[in-house]
Design an enzyme around this catalytic site. Structure first.
Site, short mmCIF file in Angstrom:
data_model
loop_
_atom_site.label_atom_id
_atom_site.label_comp_id
_atom_site.label_asym_id
_atom_site.label_seq_id
_atom_site.Cartn_x
_atom_site.Cartn_y
_atom_site.Cartn_z
N ASP A 157 0.86 -1.19 0.00
CA ASP A 157 0.00 0.00 0.00
C ASP A 157 0.89 1.24 0.00
O ASP A 157 1.15 1.83 1.04
CB ASP A 157 -0.86 -0.08 1.28
CG ASP A 157 -1.82 1.06 1.43
OD1 ASP A 157 -2.09 1.77 0.45
OD2 ASP A 157 -2.32 1.25 2.57
C1 SPV Z 1 -6.63 0.98 4.74
O1 SPV Z 1 -7.36 0.05 5.10
O2 SPV Z 1 -6.11 1.04 3.64
C2 SPV Z 1 -6.38 2.10 5.65
C3 SPV Z 1 -6.37 1.86 7.08
O3 SPV Z 1 -6.10 3.18 5.16
S1 SPV Z 1 -4.73 1.54 7.55
O4 SPV Z 1 -4.26 0.37 6.84
O5 SPV Z 1 -4.80 1.32 8.97
O6 SPV Z 1 -3.91 2.71 7.24
MG MG Z 2 -5.53 3.09 3.17
#
Ligand code: SPV
Ligand code: MG
Length: 285
Positions: free
Chosen positions: A54
């Site tokens: 991510d």
């Molecule tokens: C997601 O689920 O992508 C979020 C929450 O943004 S976190 O992973 O906690 O940043």
């Molecule tokens: Mg996120």
């Protein structure tokens, strides 16, 4: 009721809502069938099912496609995680137009610098200038057509170690710029700093939390502390990863798939989840 209206009512009704993360229509259907009030189209889990971390690698079109397909299959509202807004101020205006047109009930943007990394990664956590993020919010709010479409502003001030005064200052600024709710993210293993935020915030606007690390906070206690929505952001994906890997290694080691049968869904359950009967009925007619 439109899902935009449902989402707006959900965050303003004075009763805590429970939302869970999904990464595709099937997981979104499971979130809905489990009785959650809405779906969080998570950037972390959508990235993960694409085999990617991510960190702003997928494009807006990828995230939009995933969230739009979830919205098409669900009747509960979908709140889409739009990271930093995929660029600058104009990108936020553009994403609001596109997500709204795809039937997504609301979007959440966060005040980090693009490209961002997931909040649980130590590297690459940089806060965007507060004025610039406020301009993103204004541009997003000006771009929506449906007055009930929801824009959530997420502050990463606590994640990046900028402290409570900065988190509060930013949250006030974002609501003044037009944000419909504040998501205050924390990676502490107790809800203490979130509770402190809520105490000082005094209910100026709805507050959303993601208790991934402080997971023993019962949603009712969160509601009593002033939270409007709790998001269980990544549990469906983490369950799928564990389950898939266990089942696959068991088949490999036992030499047949018999021993996993009792641990996996029957094919009929997948037929049901994908509404096979309804599609077959269409073909018959
Ligand atoms: C997601 O689920 O992508 C979020 C929450 O943004 S976190 O992973 O906690 O940043
Ligand atoms: Mg996120």
């Amino acid at each position: 009721m439109n899902t935009t209206t449902a989402l707006r009512k959900m965050i303003t009704r004075g009763e805590v809502a429970r939302v869970a993360g999904a990464h595709d229509p099937l997981s979104a259907n499971l979130v809905q069938a489990s009785g959650f009030d809405g779906v969080w189209a998570s950037s972390f889990t959508i990235s993960a099912v694409n085999g990617l971390p991510d960190m702003s690698l997928l494009s807006m079109a990828d995230y939009l496609d995933a969230a739009g397909r979830m919205a098409a299959t669900c009747s509960v509202p979908v709140l889409a995680d739009c990271d930093t807004g995929f660029g600058g101020v104009p990108n936020v205006a553009y994403l609001v137009q596109r997500y709204e047109a795809m039937g997504v009930a609301g979007v959440c943007i966060e005040d980090k610098v693009f490209p961002k990394t997931n909040s649980f990664v130590d590297q690459g956590q940089k806060l965007l200038d507060v004025d610039e993020f406020a301009r993103k919010i204004e541009a997003g709010k000006n771009a929506q057509r449906d007055p009930d479409f929801v824009l959530v502003a997420r502050t990463e001030a606590l994640i990046t170690g900028h402290g409570m005064p900065e988190a509060l200052l930013r949250a006030h600024r974002y609501v003044d710029a037009g944000a419909d709710a504040i998501l205050v993210h924390s990676k502490k293993n107790s809800p203490r700093e979130v509770i402190q935020f809520l105490d000082e915030w005094q209910g100026k606007a709805p507050v959303i939390v993601v208790p991934t690390t402080y997971h023993d906070w019962h949603f009712a206690d969160a509601g009593n502390a002033g939270v409007s929505m709790v998001i269980y952001a990544n549990h469906a994906l983490r369950a799928a990863v564990r389950s898939m890997s266990q089942v696959l290694s068991r088949i490999r080691s036992s030499g047949a798939s018999t021993s996993v049968e009792e641990h996996i869904s029957p094919i009929s359950e997948v037929f049901e989840l994908t509404h096979l009967d309804e599609w077959l009925h269409l073909e018959k007619r």
